[in-house]
Design a protein around this motif. Structure first.
Motif, mmCIF file in Angstrom:
data_model
loop_
_atom_site.group_PDB
_atom_site.id
_atom_site.type_symbol
_atom_site.label_atom_id
_atom_site.label_comp_id
_atom_site.label_asym_id
_atom_site.label_seq_id
_atom_site.Cartn_x
_atom_site.Cartn_y
_atom_site.Cartn_z
ATOM 1 N N THR A 76 38.064 -26.247 -20.561
ATOM 2 C CA THR A 76 37.268 -27.444 -20.804
ATOM 3 C C THR A 76 36.313 -27.647 -19.646
ATOM 4 O OG1 THR A 76 38.896 -28.858 -19.725
ATOM 5 C CG2 THR A 76 39.099 -28.580 -22.119
ATOM 6 N N LYS A 77 35.277 -28.429 -19.875
ATOM 7 C CA LYS A 77 34.331 -28.774 -18.815
ATOM 8 C C LYS A 77 34.749 -30.125 -18.254
ATOM 9 C CE LYS A 77 30.445 -27.796 -16.603
ATOM 10 N NZ LYS A 77 30.222 -26.541 -15.858
ATOM 11 N N LYS B 149 34.827 -33.718 -16.582
ATOM 12 C CA LYS B 149 33.839 -34.772 -16.420
ATOM 13 C C LYS B 149 34.355 -35.760 -15.379
ATOM 14 C CE LYS B 149 32.247 -34.424 -21.214
ATOM 15 N NZ LYS B 149 32.069 -35.139 -22.500
ATOM 16 N N GLY B 150 33.560 -36.053 -14.400
ATOM 17 C CA GLY B 150 33.975 -36.954 -13.347
ATOM 18 C C GLY B 150 33.100 -36.794 -12.121
ATOM 19 N N THR B 151 33.418 -37.557 -11.096
ATOM 20 C CA THR B 151 32.592 -37.586 -9.886
ATOM 21 C C THR B 151 33.180 -36.758 -8.755
ATOM 22 O OG1 THR B 151 33.679 -39.637 -9.201
ATOM 23 C CG2 THR B 151 31.632 -39.841 -10.450
ATOM 24 N N GLU C 145 35.936 -30.669 -10.704
ATOM 25 C CA GLU C 145 34.745 -31.493 -10.932
ATOM 26 C C GLU C 145 33.728 -31.272 -9.814
ATOM 27 O OE1 GLU C 145 36.071 -35.509 -11.211
ATOM 28 O OE2 GLU C 145 37.275 -35.173 -13.020
ATOM 29 N N ASN D 46 34.138 -24.570 -15.326
ATOM 30 C CA ASN D 46 35.045 -24.869 -16.429
ATOM 31 C C ASN D 46 36.469 -24.930 -15.855
ATOM 32 O OD1 ASN D 46 33.262 -25.031 -18.694
ATOM 33 N ND2 ASN D 46 33.013 -22.813 -18.568
#
Length: 605
Positions: free
Chosen positions: A323-324, A326-328, A387, A392
């Motif tokens: 999965t890719k 997502k977050g900071t 992240e 990935n």
């Protein structure tokens, strides 16, 4: 008694001019047990060891019998007491003997055969006594794992008004840091031992806690858990392990008759299910936490929901594991500045700019290892690392890859790397790495060794394929050493409990959306929770909020303080010291400055 089973010592035999044999009790492959009377008039247990039948794993580095060495040093009301030991020659053969204080009562196995447990009060009393003994063992400076908690090895002392359970038979006990090659499960009752002991020959405090759950289930229902598989052991002993593991994939059943037990309520089922969870992450983390659940100090989540969630996730993972994220990234993690700096310099810069590293002919990193106490945020940090890098991300648990079928685990590992390369650049995060890749020098199954070999082969030059591996474990010393080195997991990062500033930040984060009263002193809360891990602080806040909800009031400072005083850290101080010692040993250094360093962890608001 037939000549084959004839006892070595006859009634009236006097040992060391001190102990007179009164009665033969039982015989095993390695020892005989008797009741004896000392010159002091007291009764004792006499255990006679056959040196020739003892496995090498039964001895310490000085060739002393481990069971004797352990019991000499142990003093606890819930553990059988040591009295004396030595050697004796009988008919030109040398034997070792161990004298233990006599327990006036019967084995729990005999008790439940004669009279089943009729109240939850009795069941909890026995479990708590056993857990008290285990808490003592697990929190020693050098923790001891009993490894054979069964109804046969729990004695009920009937000399007091309330029967007291005591642990006996330390024949399979091992030091926590002892190599798993010293763990020999060939003559153990598989019904009571944890899945990681069967699959990877890896034992830990949580393995003992699993066994306590199995004993509780037996007391509650009249049979060991997953009894269908257990009942076939004698018929097909050679395949007993595979048979049991297959059976344990099924839900744990509780017959309707348990409702007839006095004081029965559904919470006891949740507690037993949690103790018997196959995933260490969802099992009780310590004997103290287990006792808190039994006393009602903490609520236990129904792990059936966890099983359903994991099952649904597994179905998704079969389609794609990548999965890719997502977050900071690191911006969402407060503190840990030194760890983030080291990762940036040694790893992240290389992953983001590989051409620059090639220009300077600097070796490209292949992987890293996060290790430390449970519930300190290793998994969370690994995700934030992914992240930050922008790769990935594949989240892997041992159960995702392991299979009881020949060669299937190797095939799953190969497919994982194929998918990672296809979706490169990819970070593969492997949680509980010690379960998947235990030391091959230990007494592990050949299928497990084959899986380690496959992993080693696949990990070669992963950096050139756009694959970076991150491992996480609570037990780094149990991982095969070939995994931890140049070209594989090259760097190790310790993640321990949060420091003062991070504890303060955690309270601010977790209380942010709660209905708060005025006057919350975050600095005082942080001071009160030294040595509490990240998960503990979240639990404290939730417990305080639950109390406020029940009483229709806001969360106050007083509620928080009282909650902290009631809730001890789930990772005891002695356990944290053990991890610090492990850190020094694992990283190959002992200087005081390094010892006192701590990598904090926490989350920004």
């Amino acid at each position: 008694m037939s000549s084959l089973n004839k006892a070595i010592l006859e009634k009236g035999f006097v040992l060391s001019e001190t102990y007179t044999v009164l009665l033969f009790i039982k015989k095993s492959n390695t020892a005989e047990t008797y009741r004896a009377k000392g010159k002091d008039g007291n009764l004792y247990f006499l255990k006679l060891f056959y040196y020739g039948n003892l496995n090498r794993s039964a001895f310490d580095d000085q060739n002393n019998i481990l069971e004797t060495s352990f019991l000499k040093a142990l003093r606890h009301e819930n553990i059988v007491g040591y009295q004396d030991s030595g050697e004796i020659i009988i008919e030109r053969k040398k034997y070792a003997f161990l004298i233990l204080n006599f327990i006036a009562g019967e084995a729990l196995a005999d008790r439940i055969t004669r009279e089943p447990i009729s109240t939850i009060y009795d069941l909890k009393g026995i479990a708590v006594d056993v857990l008290k003994g285990l808490s003592y063992l697990h929190n020693l400076e050098e923790p001891i794992i009993h490894n054979e908690i069964t109804p046969q090895n729990i004695m009920l002392d009937m000399s007091t008004d309330i029967p007291q359970a005591r642990l006996i038979d330390f024949g399979h006990a091992r030091s926590f840091h002892q190599s798993s090659s010293s763990y020999n499960k060939t003559d153990l009752n598989l019904a009571y031992i944890a899945p990681e002991c069967i699959m990877a020959n890896a034992y830990s405090p949580q393995s003992d806690l699993f066994s306590v759950g199995a004993v509780m289930y037996h007391l509650l229902t009249g049979t060991p858990p997953w009894f269908k598989a257990v009942s076939k052991f004698q018929e097909d002993r050679s395949n007993a392990e595979d048979l049991l593991q297959k059976e344990r994939e099924k839900p744990l059943l509780f017959p309707g008759k348990i409702n007839e037990i006095i004081d029965f309520d559904e919470s006891i089922i949740k507690i037993i299910k949690k103790a018997l969870h196959p995933d260490l992450e969802f099992r009780f983390q310590s004997a103290d936490e287990f006792m808190q659940a039994l006393s009602g100090q903490i609520d236990v989540e129904d792990v059936d929901k966890i099983r359903v969630q994991k099952s649904e996730k597994s179905e998704t993972e079969k389609k794609t594991l990548s999965t890719k994220p997502k977050g900071t990234g690191f911006d969402s993690i407060a503190g840990m500045s030194e760890l983030k700096r080291l990762l940036t310099v040694d790893v992240i810069n290389a992953l983001k700019d590989p051409e620059k590293y090639k220009k300077y002919d600097v070796a490209f990193p292949n992987g890293i290892l996060f290790y430390g106490p449970p519930r300190c945020g290793k998994t969370y940090f690994a995700k934030k690392f992914a992240e930050e890098v922008g790769y990935n991300y594949m989240y892997i648990k041992p159960s995702t890859l392991k299979s009881r079928y020949v060669n299937a685990t190797q095939e799953n590992i190969a497919k994982m790397f194929e998918e990672a390369e296809k979706n490169a650049p990819t970070i593969i995060f492997i949680d509980e790495l010690n379960e998947l890749l235990p030391n091959r020098d230990s007494d592990v199954h050949e299928m497990t060794k084959s899986a380690v070999n496959e992993m080693l082969a696949q990990m070669d030059r992963t950096g050139d394929k756009g694959i970076f591996i991150v491992g996480a474990t609570n037990y780094p010393l149990m991982i095969d050493p070939a995994i931890l080195g140049a070209g594989r997991l090259e760097k190790y990062f310790y993640i321990g409990p949060p420091d003062f500033e991070l504890r303060k930040s955690l309270f601010e984060v977790y209380l942010k959306k709660k209905p708060l009263d005025f006057g919350i002193d975050y600095e005082k809360l942080a001071k009160m929770t030294e040595n509490y891990v990240t998960g503990d602080i979240e639990l404290l806040v939730n417990e305080a909020a639950r109390f406020a909800l029940t009483n229709n009031m806001r969360v106050t400072m007083d509620i928080l303080e009282k909650t902290i005083k009631k809730q001890k850290p789930t990772v005891p101080l002695a356990e944290l010291k053990k991890y610090e010692a492990m850190r020094r040993k694992f990283e190959g250094g002992d200087d005081d400055e390094k010892t006192n360093e701590r990598t904090p962890i926490g989350f920004r608001r």
